[in-house]
Design an enzyme around this catalytic site. Structure first.
Site, mmCIF file in Angstrom:
data_model
loop_
_atom_site.group_PDB
_atom_site.id
_atom_site.type_symbol
_atom_site.label_atom_id
_atom_site.label_comp_id
_atom_site.label_asym_id
_atom_site.label_seq_id
_atom_site.Cartn_x
_atom_site.Cartn_y
_atom_site.Cartn_z
ATOM 1 C CG ASP A 1 -27.756 3.506 2.284
ATOM 2 O OD1 ASP A 1 -28.492 4.228 2.568
ATOM 3 O OD2 ASP A 1 -28.383 2.116 1.666
ATOM 4 C CB CYS B 1 -0.139 0.761 7.750
ATOM 5 S SG CYS B 1 -1.968 0.697 7.265
ATOM 6 N NE ARG C 1 -20.220 2.058 -7.081
ATOM 7 C CZ ARG C 1 -19.826 0.660 -7.347
ATOM 8 N NH1 ARG C 1 -19.726 -0.017 -6.473
ATOM 9 N NH2 ARG C 1 -20.044 0.752 -8.790
ATOM 10 C CB SER D 1 -9.678 1.282 2.248
ATOM 11 O OG SER D 1 -9.012 -0.198 2.161
ATOM 12 C CE1 TYR E 1 -18.481 6.305 0.945
ATOM 13 C CE2 TYR E 1 -18.172 5.436 3.044
ATOM 14 C CZ TYR E 1 -17.945 5.168 1.756
ATOM 15 O OH TYR E 1 -17.759 4.110 1.004
ATOM 16 C CB CYS F 1 -0.934 -0.003 1.358
ATOM 17 S SG CYS F 1 -2.162 -1.396 1.130
#
Length: 403
Positions: free
Chosen positions: A239, A389, A237, A260, A199, A106
């Site tokens: 909700d 990380c 997306r 993620s 979000y 990552c």
């Protein structure tokens, strides 16, 4: 005689170049596509080409002036030889430009940038491109070579095996995150609260135009249809009503919502040292002050950023109070919450525009994305830290200052 030879040997190395400062001149990224979403028809290297092309154009430097390219990419199966080279040539860079693909899981995109910074600091290069790319939507399944066994064959998901599974314990990254949450008593409610916050922050950033100039729309061809992708897909997306009910596959606290999201995308930056800035009359927008890598027990990778950040600040002679903005990759909400606690950092200064929970996490790209986002949003003179990380127990961190 022996002493005179040593004196000559010493004089030969006394003429080495002095360390130069390294700057970020420009950056560009694609929108992020959700897993098997809008960017599924585009390969990782094609996404990388788009980011490189726009970063170079934005810098105002001739493509022939780019001396080397480093690009992070984790899931390289079926991409063909030398993915970074493919991305560079696809962007129209000269065939004489050497390229290297970097895999630090990552932290790959950030590591590509710090490796480039090291090359530039010692004067080995004067202008480079560095970043990262990934298309998780296109990662293949693999089959072991050999005789077909009785009872059938079993295929491996290369994303799951090479990107999301600890090589030593066999634990999924989610189980490692759950392990950290249990040890530190970080509740599901705390993690869900942070996930929803991610979000909300991204939605607000989009509404305010914060990402304008950072994202470069990309044309996608699917069958006979051609369409433009201009915005990050995942955040659309969201909700809120079902978020807290997402399953916890690895225990009782780490939910799918607060981790993620698998995604596709690429990000790139043009970096230069003092020599390159003067030679090509470039306008730097940020300075790379320091960088650091750290590691601990493989399954404890969620805590590695705090170790790396402490080392980073020590190297730079700064304290946490000198840092205006932090980007700690949202691999899981628990990663941000745990490291904020360990470093005693106010959560209101971390990932202020959301992160990988709300926009997605293309493994090889994310380190470059969060670094470049800092550069994009910091105010003149401010310091920012980006840290990720990475599987295997590691972390990569970088300190930048906006000019």
């Amino acid at each position: 005689m022996r002493n005179s030879r040593l004196a000559v040997f010493s004089r030969q190395f006394s003429t080495t170049r002095s360390i130069e400062e390294v700057f970020i001149v420009s950056h560009a990224r694609t929108p992020l596509g959700s897993f098997q979403g809008q960017l599924q028809p585009v390969t990782a290297t094609q996404l990388g080409s788009h980011a490189i092309d726009n970063a170079v154009k934005k810098a105002g430097v001739e493509k022939i002036s780019i001396e080397e390219v480093y690009m992070g990419c984790v899931l390289q199966s079926a991409l063909g030889q030398a993915p970074a080279r493919q991305a560079a040539l696809g962007a129209g860079l000269p065939k004489s430009v050497p390229c290297t693909t970097v895999n630090k899981v990552c932290a790959s995109g950030l590591k590509a940038m710090t490796l480039a910074a090291a090359q530039l600091a010692v004067g080995h290069r004067s202008v480079m491109v560095a970043g990262g790319m990934e298309s998780i939507s296109n990662t293949p399944f693999t089959l072991a070579r050999g005789l077909t066994p009785y009872g059938g064959i079993q295929m491996k998901d290369s994303c799951q095996h090479d990107g999301l599974t600890d090589a030593y314990s066999g634990w999924h990254m989610g189980k490692c995150a759950e392990n950290t949450a249990v040890k530190l008593a970080i509740s599901k409610t705390d993690q869900d609260d942070y996930g929803i916050l991610s979000y909300r922050r991204t939605e607000e950033a989009i509404a305010k135009g914060v990402l304008d100039g950072e994202i470069f729309p990309i044309q996608v061809k699917k069958g006979k249809k051609i369409f433009s992708v201009e915005k990050d897909e995942e955040v659309q997306r969201f909700d809120n009503h079902s978020f807290r009910n997402t399953p916890c596959p690895w225990g009782d606290t780490v939910g799918v919502g607060s981790c993620s999201k698998l995604a596709d995308g690429a990000s790139a930056a043009v970096l230069a040292n003092n020599t390159g800035i003067k030679m090509h009359n470039l306008q730097p927008i940020a300075r790379i002050v320091a960088y650091s890598d750290a590691a601990l027990e493989p399954i404890d990778w969620p805590m590695a950023p705090s170790l790396g950040i402490k080392d980073l600040l020590k190297r730079a002679g700064l304290t946490k109070n000198d840092i205006a903005q932090w980007e700690i990759n949202e691999a899981f909400a628990v990663v941000v919450l745990a490291n904020a606690r360990e470093l005693d950092i106010d959560i209101n200064s971390i990932n202020i525009h959301g992160g990988a929970i709300s926009v997605g996490h293309p493994f090889g790209m994310s380190g470059a994305r969060i670094t470049n986002h800092l550069v994009h949003t910091l105010k003149k003179g401010q310091y920012g830290v980006a840290s990720l990380c990475n599987g295997g127990g590691g972390a990569g961190s970088i300190l930048v200052q906006k000019l």
